[in-house]
Design an enzyme around this catalytic site. Sequence first.
Site, PDB file in Angstrom:
ATOM      1  CB  SER A  21      -0.900   0.018   1.234  1.00 43.15           C
ATOM      2  OG  SER A  21      -1.600  -1.195   1.353  1.00 43.15           O
TER       3      SER A  21
HETATM    4  N1  SAH Z   1      -0.230  -5.182   4.275  1.00 43.74           N
HETATM    5  C1  SAH Z   1       0.550  -5.470   3.080  1.00 43.74           C
HETATM    6  C2  SAH Z   1      -0.184  -5.160   1.804  1.00 43.74           C
HETATM    7  C3  SAH Z   1      -1.142  -6.189   1.553  1.00 43.74           C
HETATM    8  S1  SAH Z   1      -1.859  -6.375  -0.038  1.00 43.74           S
HETATM    9  C4  SAH Z   1       1.875  -4.784   3.102  1.00 43.74           C
HETATM   10  O1  SAH Z   1       2.149  -4.030   4.049  1.00 43.74           O
HETATM   11  O2  SAH Z   1       2.660  -5.022   2.194  1.00 43.74           O
HETATM   12  C5  SAH Z   1      -3.181  -7.438   0.512  1.00 43.74           C
HETATM   13  C6  SAH Z   1      -2.779  -8.830   0.818  1.00 43.74           C
HETATM   14  O3  SAH Z   1      -3.927  -9.491   1.345  1.00 43.74           O
HETATM   15  C7  SAH Z   1      -2.344  -9.639  -0.388  1.00 43.74           C
HETATM   16  O4  SAH Z   1      -1.055 -10.136  -0.186  1.00 43.74           O
HETATM   17  C8  SAH Z   1      -3.386 -10.768  -0.462  1.00 43.74           C
HETATM   18  O5  SAH Z   1      -2.847 -12.007  -0.894  1.00 43.74           O
HETATM   19  C9  SAH Z   1      -3.850 -10.836   0.972  1.00 43.74           C
HETATM   20  N2  SAH Z   1      -5.166 -11.444   1.210  1.00 43.74           N
HETATM   21  C10 SAH Z   1      -6.307 -11.341   0.472  1.00 43.74           C
HETATM   22  N3  SAH Z   1      -7.308 -12.043   1.055  1.00 43.74           N
HETATM   23  C11 SAH Z   1      -6.783 -12.601   2.191  1.00 43.74           C
HETATM   24  C12 SAH Z   1      -7.309 -13.436   3.230  1.00 43.74           C
HETATM   25  N4  SAH Z   1      -8.586 -13.868   3.247  1.00 43.74           N
HETATM   26  N5  SAH Z   1      -6.494 -13.809   4.231  1.00 43.74           N
HETATM   27  C13 SAH Z   1      -5.202 -13.420   4.252  1.00 43.74           C
HETATM   28  N6  SAH Z   1      -4.643 -12.626   3.307  1.00 43.74           N
HETATM   29  C14 SAH Z   1      -5.425 -12.214   2.284  1.00 43.74           C
END
Ligand code: SAH
Length: 219
Positions: free
Chosen positions: A63
């Site tokens: 993000s």
């Molecule tokens: N917080 C992260 C950015 C995350 S992007 C950072 O600091 O880099 C969102 C992430 O959520 C992705 O990697 C995706 O694979 C994950 N995601 C989506 N649905 C999910 C779920 N049900 N449980 C765990 N992770 C999930």
Amino acid sequence: MKNNCQVEREEMVSSQLEKRGIREARVLEAFRGVPRHEFVPGHLKGRAYADGPLPLDQGQAISQPYMVAIMTQAARLSPGQRVLEIGTGSGYQSAILAEMGMEVYTIERMAVLSKQAKGTLQRLGYHGVRAKVGDGTLGWKDEAPFDAVLVTAAAPELPAPLLDQLELGGRLVIPLEEGPSQVLYVITRRQSDFHRNRGERCTFVPLIGEYGWEKDPRP
Ligand code: SAH
């Protein structure tokens, strides 16, 4: 990277965060401390401190720094609190929380990303972060309740297990789909109900799981 990018980080904090109203000292300090360039893919390191999201492997994204700061500030954290993050991604948000002295739990559904993030967090000395692979919409029952839950992917509706796993007074920070875009909400658990606070528009990748989207809704 020269000087471990301290200059770039100072610039990011003043121009992207302070100028836009991020005031909480502990949040700003954490952004000065965490080497963001260690969390972005190699070929994008030159853009690590730019004012926007960056692509990760597997169609996911790290993000925008401002959005990470907004979510972190919205969680109203005090040191030592127990925080669950859904969507480990690169591990950057986890590192910010750990830098602020939180007890961090993080769940990622994609094993490849979780493994990479764990490696980065270990290498940088964030040994206290507990990371696992799984469907984060189910929460982390064995470690509940949490003072805050940060969901870093956009949901079609509030995942019930995440509300259940909030401490009294605990906050759930979550982007929800609203028409063609997404809005960041802060849900606070009160004695007999949940208080809902509507924040700003945002853009996240989809939350996929039992209490999220059934499959990736993107074209
Ligand atoms: N917080 C992260 C950015 C995350 S992007 C950072 O600091 O880099 C969102 C992430 O959520 C992705 O990697 C995706 O694979 C994950 N995601 C989506 N649905 C999910 C779920 N049900 N449980 C765990 N992770 C999930």
